[in-house]
Design an enzyme around this catalytic site. Sequence first.
Site, mmCIF file in Angstrom:
data_model
loop_
_atom_site.group_PDB
_atom_site.id
_atom_site.type_symbol
_atom_site.label_atom_id
_atom_site.label_comp_id
_atom_site.label_asym_id
_atom_site.label_seq_id
_atom_site.Cartn_x
_atom_site.Cartn_y
_atom_site.Cartn_z
ATOM 1 N N ASP A 1 -2.503 2.748 -11.201
ATOM 2 C CA ASP A 1 -3.133 3.699 -10.286
ATOM 3 C C ASP A 1 -2.213 4.884 -10.018
ATOM 4 O OD1 ASP A 1 -1.298 2.408 -8.670
ATOM 5 O OD2 ASP A 1 -2.759 1.714 -7.182
ATOM 6 N N SER A 2 -1.015 4.853 -10.607
ATOM 7 C CA SER A 2 -0.151 6.031 -10.608
ATOM 8 C C SER A 2 -0.819 7.220 -11.277
ATOM 9 C CB SER A 2 1.170 5.718 -11.318
ATOM 10 O OG SER A 2 0.940 5.107 -12.580
ATOM 11 N N ASP B 1 -4.693 -1.902 -13.007
ATOM 12 C CA ASP B 1 -4.386 -1.896 -11.577
ATOM 13 C C ASP B 1 -5.661 -1.978 -10.742
ATOM 14 O OD1 ASP B 1 -1.924 -1.957 -10.286
ATOM 15 O OD2 ASP B 1 -1.445 0.117 -10.796
ATOM 16 N N GLU C 1 9.556 -3.668 -7.409
ATOM 17 C CA GLU C 1 9.818 -2.230 -7.362
ATOM 18 C C GLU C 1 10.806 -1.885 -6.256
ATOM 19 O OE1 GLU C 1 7.560 2.122 -7.280
ATOM 20 O OE2 GLU C 1 6.393 0.270 -7.441
ATOM 21 N N GLU D 1 -1.215 -5.476 -5.304
ATOM 22 C CA GLU D 1 0.017 -5.263 -4.560
ATOM 23 C C GLU D 1 0.081 -6.115 -3.299
ATOM 24 O OE1 GLU D 1 0.641 -0.544 -5.813
ATOM 25 O OE2 GLU D 1 0.705 -1.139 -3.704
ATOM 26 N N LYS E 1 -3.633 -6.277 -11.820
ATOM 27 C CA LYS E 1 -2.472 -6.229 -10.934
ATOM 28 C C LYS E 1 -2.909 -5.872 -9.526
ATOM 29 C CE LYS E 1 0.676 -2.824 -10.947
ATOM 30 N NZ LYS E 1 0.758 -2.456 -9.492
#
Length: 291
Positions: free
Chosen positions: A65-66, A108, A205, A139, A137
């Site tokens: 999603d970056s 993501d 991260e 978070e 993925k």
Amino acid sequence: MSNTGSTPYGTLPTNSPSPTRRPVSLPRLQEMRDRGEKIAMLTAYDATFAAVADAAGIDCILVGDSLGMVCQGLHSTVGVSLETMRYHTESVTRGIRRGRGAAWVIGDLPFGSYHESSEQALRSAAVLMQAGAHMVKLEGGGWTTRTVQFLVERGIPVCAHIGLTPQTVHALGGYRVQGRDAQGTVLKQQAIELAEAGATMLVLEMVPAPLSAEITQALPTCHTIGIGAGVGTAGQVLVMHDMLGINLGKNAKFVRNFMTGSSGVGDAIQRYVAAVKSGEFPVDTEHAWMA
């Protein structure tokens, strides 16, 4: 007849049946871990860059999603929609078929697509899996453990992500190192819980290098992927635009520009893969935090 096709970004195979790479799979990732081979991961968001990365030997491609920041010009990842992630995941998987067809693709789950319930997470994960992702993925630790177990029980491989979690950057007070002091104990416990819930990959991260190495040793079947977390993880990931030196802002401490001295994008990615595999990148004293 030539068996390669040149593009401005690198060289792609066209009709050659060999040499071929074994497709990356969960069993192969475990084989790599067992023999101490580092996992090399990059982000990609479109077919061409995905094909070049795959042909260059990248193990895993994260459709991150970056893309909200590097493709859409947003200030954070929070504004990225599930439909956007579906579109880019489809694009990347088409590119993989143009390359060597070997890289493992991780999609993501964007902000708000899995927070309501495990059932919502399943619906969102199904969208990305049907678009071609091999794994999804999400978070966060603690509250996500039940969701991870729910997805894994239904046959969806999961990559978890703790430490600096960009979707909650506002709650964390900015892009800061996570896991210092007593918080490190919390992060390690979250990592163990996520692995026990069935996560087979875990992004760490901006976590201090000693803590990342400690977590990695504690999780022999959950493959830690570091970004600003030191060399002691099972693998590394960078945003492709960062490692090519074409981002829109200042490079983070953990980034190295692999285009410097490279003949093209494909060569830069090959150099990145080689540096990760050899343990030459990252260098803890240059690209990570020791405490």
